[in-house]
Design an enzyme around this catalytic site. Structure first.
Site, PDB file in Angstrom:
ATOM      1  NE  ARG A  68       9.467   0.628   2.613  1.00  0.00           N
ATOM      2  CZ  ARG A  68      10.286   0.371   1.593  1.00  0.00           C
ATOM      3  NH1 ARG A  68      10.988   1.343   1.027  1.00  0.00           N
ATOM      4  NH2 ARG A  68      10.410  -0.843   1.124  1.00  0.00           N
TER       5      ARG A  68
ATOM      6  CG  ASN B 108      10.495  -5.893   8.184  1.00  0.00           C
ATOM      7  OD1 ASN B 108       9.747  -6.872   8.077  1.00  0.00           O
ATOM      8  ND2 ASN B 108      10.614  -4.989   7.227  1.00  0.00           N
TER       9      ASN B 108
ATOM     10  CD  GLU C  60       7.437  -7.296   2.581  1.00  0.00           C
ATOM     11  OE1 GLU C  60       7.666  -6.601   3.566  1.00  0.00           O
ATOM     12  OE2 GLU C  60       6.969  -6.852   1.509  1.00  0.00           O
TER      13      GLU C  60
ATOM     14  NE  ARG D 183       1.971  -5.568   9.770  1.00  0.00           N
ATOM     15  CZ  ARG D 183       2.727  -5.347   8.702  1.00  0.00           C
ATOM     16  NH1 ARG D 183       3.707  -6.166   8.378  1.00  0.00           N
ATOM     17  NH2 ARG D 183       2.497  -4.323   7.919  1.00  0.00           N
TER      18      ARG D 183
ATOM     19  NE  ARG E  56       2.304  -8.142  -2.501  1.00  0.00           N
ATOM     20  CZ  ARG E  56       3.207  -7.200  -2.307  1.00  0.00           C
ATOM     21  NH1 ARG E  56       4.222  -7.067  -3.159  1.00  0.00           N
ATOM     22  NH2 ARG E  56       3.146  -6.385  -1.281  1.00  0.00           N
TER      23      ARG E  56
ATOM     24  CE  LYS F  44       1.141  -3.738   4.953  1.00  0.00           C
ATOM     25  NZ  LYS F  44       2.307  -3.575   4.064  1.00  0.00           N
TER      26      LYS F  44
ATOM     27  CG  ASP G 154       2.752  -2.723   0.622  1.00  0.00           C
ATOM     28  OD1 ASP G 154       2.309  -2.367   1.720  1.00  0.00           O
ATOM     29  OD2 ASP G 154       3.965  -2.789   0.357  1.00  0.00           O
TER      30      ASP G 154
ATOM     31  CD  GLU H 212      -0.309  -2.690   9.040  1.00  0.00           C
ATOM     32  OE1 GLU H 212      -0.487  -3.807   9.574  1.00  0.00           O
ATOM     33  OE2 GLU H 212       0.745  -2.381   8.468  1.00  0.00           O
TER      34      GLU H 212
ATOM     35  CD  GLU I   7       6.310   1.474   1.533  1.00  0.00           C
ATOM     36  OE1 GLU I   7       5.667   1.242   2.572  1.00  0.00           O
ATOM     37  OE2 GLU I   7       6.934   0.584   0.921  1.00  0.00           O
TER      38      GLU I   7
END
Ligand code: GCV
Length: 738
Positions: free
Chosen positions: A182, A224, A305, A338, A370, A394, A399, A421, A427
């Site tokens: 991103r 990630n 993820e 997170r 979700r 977040k 998201d 966050e 993004e």
């Protein structure tokens, strides 16, 4: 003749060098252009006394000396004696005068705070920049320079400034191969291949810029994660960065891949309750701290993820986080765990996060919401985390959408320090080409009332620890920085970096004031330019919401790269990666029913918070489609039909994008031509993409509403089929963690 040749050789490069490339961000320190003010400043400042007993105080001295010289176009002498019109900067340990001054006043400055005072001492007029710590002095020095750069009066200064949040961190989603997930501003600024021996000047400037806005931490690597960064070979490189950043008060942090004990440790499991695993992490942390004694800690994305985590072994997030906490505690390190999770089961059999692959559990996911997942997984763990764990949440439940309600976790875990966050990299906000000033988005969330402990329990008070009396507090921004010459690709991306730092320090600052400060330092103090550009910035976020996702639409962008509109997508690997899952358009209407008759996600909020959204007739319309499936013929508060209002909002977004460019055009005489043109070209892209979003979305939603566009809305230039067939195979920012 020779003279002319020499003249050209000397002046042409000089002219080119003068062009603003944005590298210096808001620390340009150009000569004060206002003559009377310049005289006034020159009269007030003639020397600097700062005893450089540490590298940080030395850095403060360098910043003040070089900036004052260019700002005032005057040599500032460094003195050891106190002379009239001196700036005296330091701590009680570095300066007797400051020791006396701080002893005489009971300033509560804490670790990072500072005071700036204009005083008269023994007949000498002085400006004092004082703190209890060296880093406080550096922060104060930058704050003083900010006053000069923004042309503020300095004769009667009496400032006390203390950050409201302790950990103010940039999270880089940078991979070891230098791709940036991103990221839209080039490749990663961390040149792992050249480290540790080559210290790029950028590392120092990165640290300076962050210190100038109070950022004190940097997570170097992508959530990630790649285990390799925890090997000795890479830790030595990390140490080289830490050595640079330390001077500027910035601690380094890394992301830890949960399966690292297997991948680089040769163990057979990463089970957090297994003592060999626990010991492996303890030793790993000992190794890190031997190299980097002030290492900040670890950030972990687990069971989300495709990332492994404690649930892979049937353990909870708390059990996973506590394993790291125990390994870090002897070194005073923290864990940032997170809460960005939304049912990991679907990834269990996949190597890594890949949208577009058919997941096994799409059906199960389709029946859920979700929105509710993070709360469902974390709420019950409240109180179960060690004292050095912050749960990083977040801002919204999904998201980083252009507009989200605040995450229901804020206010729901009183016994756990929650860390905010935000995402600075755009993004979902036009990526590298749209001017979207994010401070209003940050403020909207920070000011939102959770009602957790009655009215006034705003999210900011959860984050700063005051609501539930937490002593560790934190805020993170996903960085928008890359190796583009101006760091953020879009010159206005710098404003989001700047605003994040300023709000992390003091969330009570207003978006408008931060914009004004940033414009004055980054471009010019010209009144017309400042006012005009501020208007653009302040309108930009709402414009983006309107031309992308008005009235509470969310997650309707292209799959995987998340670029451009694609509300029609219904075949992504997981149901909850599909735009159709979020907008739920059908013949009846549009939007996700999250009330008691739908997914009931609303129940995750306090009753008073629920109330503002629970009835579609009274719901704050900014959030309407987040919580309601609204009939196309629903009557809006202004009396319009919902369909007409949706169309109008999209049109307003386009009109705003056009207006932003017209407004920018009026700025041409006031700034560097290159910079003007650069922004102008980007605004052209933004305008065209605003039209694209509006046309694609409205044509698509019209297939359900079957209603005509109202007269005030321009007819789309192309067909829906045209928009649907657009492909962006090489859209930037996808990353690729090799
Ligand atoms: C780093 C979203 C982004 C991912 C990101 C993820 C996260 O899903 O699209 O690129 O991964 O959030 O925050 O972990």
């Amino acid at each position: 003749m020779l003279r002319w040749i020499l003249f050209f050789l000397l002046t042409i490069p000089a002219i080119n060098l003068r062009a603003e490339d944005g590298y210096r961000v808001w620390l340009r320190f150009e000569k004060i252009s206002d003559e009377p003010l310049l005289k006034n400043y020159r009269d007030a400042i003639s020397c600097l006394q700062i005893n450089p007993v540490s590298a940080t105080l030395k850095a403060a001295r360098e910043e003040l000396t070089s900036a004052l010289q260019t700002l005032l176009d005057k040599k500032i002498t460094a003195t050891t004696a106190i002379a009239d019109k001196c700036i005296i900067a330091g701590t009680p340990a570095s300066s007797g005068t400051i020791k006396q001054l701080l002893a005489a006043h009971n300033y509560q400055l804490g670790q990072d705070g500072y005071t700036i005072q204009a005083i008269t001492l023994n007949g000498k007029r002085l400006t004092v920049i004082a703190a209890y710590t060296d880093i406080g002095v550096l922060y104060g020095s930058f704050a003083f320079l900010r006053l000069l750069q923004t042309h503020q009066p300095i004769a009667a200064l009496s400032i006390i400034s203390v950050p409201k949040i302790q950990y103010r961190i940039l999270d880089h989603w940078d991979n070891l191969n230098r791709s940036v997930e991103r990221g839209y501003a080039g490749i990663s600024i961390w040149n792992w291949h050249q480290l540790p021996d080559y210290i790029d000047k950028r590392y120092i400037d990165y640290a300076r810029y962050n210190a100038s806005i109070g950022i004190n931490g940097s997570v170097l690597t992508n959530v990630n994660a790649n285990s390799l960064v925890l090997t000795k070979e890479y830790l030595i490189k990390v140490k080289a960065l830490a050595d640079v950043f330390r001077i500027y008060g910035i601690k380094v942090y890394l992301t830890a891949k949960f399966s690292a004990p297997i991948e680089i440790g040769g163990l057979e499991t990463a089970d957090p309750l297994d003592t060999t695993v626990q010991n492996w992490w303890k030793k790993k942390c000992d190794e890190i701290y031997t190299l980097i004694p002030d290492f900040g800690g670890l950030l972990i994305k687990a069971n989300s993820e495709g990332q492994p985590g404690p649930q892979t072994y049937g353990r909870t997030h708390a059990e996973g986080a506590n394993m790291f906490a125990d390994a870090l505690a002897p070194h005073n390190g923290i864990v940032m765990w997170r809460a960005f999770v939304y049912d990991a089961r679907v990834q269990k059999k996949e190597e890594k996060f890949e949208e577009g692959k058919q997941g096994e559990h799409s059906e199960t996911i389709a029946s859920g919401d979700r929105f509710k997942k993070a709360y469902n997984e974390f709420k019950s763990l409240d109180g179960k985390f060690r004292g050095n764990v912050l749960v990083q949440v977040k801002n919204g439940p999904i998201d980083f959408q252009p507009r989200e309600p605040f995450s229901p976790l804020f206010g729901a875990m009183p016994q756990t320090p929650l860390m905010m966050e935000f995402q600075l990299t755009q993004e979902y906000l036009g990526q590298g080409t749209h001017l979207v000033y994010e401070a209003p988005l940050f403020k909207e969330v920070l000011d939102a009332d959770t009602y957790a402990e009655g009215k006034g329990s705003i999210v900011a008070k959860v984050i700063d620890g005051s609501l539930d009396h937490h002593s560790i507090t934190g805020i993170a921004g996903v960085a928008n920085i890359g190796n583009d010459i101006d760091w953020t690709g879009h010159p206005f991306g710098q404003a989001n970096w700047y605003a994040f730092g300023r709000l992390a320090w003091d969330y009570t600052l207003s978006s408008g004031d931060i914009a004004t400060e940033w414009i004055r330092q980054t471009f010019t103090n010209n009144k017309f330019f400042v006012e005009s550009t501020k208007k653009i910035m302040m309108a930009s976020r709402e414009a983006a919401v309107d031309y992308m996702t008005p009235l509470g639409l969310h997650h309707i962008m292209g799959t995987s790269h998340h670029y451009g509109p694609a509300p029609w997508i219904d075949n992504a690997g997981r149901a909850d990666w599909n735009p159709v899952y979020y907008h739920r358009a059908d013949a009846d209407g549009l939007g996700f029913n999250r009330t008691i008759t739908g997914s009931n996600a609303l129940a995750q909020y306090q009753p008073q918070a629920q109330q503002q959204w629970s009835d579609s007739n009274t719901c704050d319309e900014k959030f309407l489609l987040w919580f309601h499936h609204v009939s196309w013929a629903h009557t809006m508060k202004n009396g319009k039909l919902f369909w007409d209002e949706l169309c109008t909002k999209y049109q307003q977004g386009v009109d705003s994008a056009r207006w932003m460019q017209q407004q920018w055009n009026t700025s041409k005489p006031f700034i560097d031509e290159e910079q003007f043109n650069q922004v102008n070209m980007l605004l052209t892209i933004q305008r065209k993409e605003a039209e694209w979003w509006k046309n694609a979305c409205l044509l698509y939603f019209q297939t359900f509403s079957k209603m005509p566009f109202p007269p005030n809305v321009e007819k789309p230039a192309k067909t829906l089929e045209y928009y649907k067939q657009l492909k962006f195979i090489y859209a930037p920012g996808i990353g690729g963690n090799l």
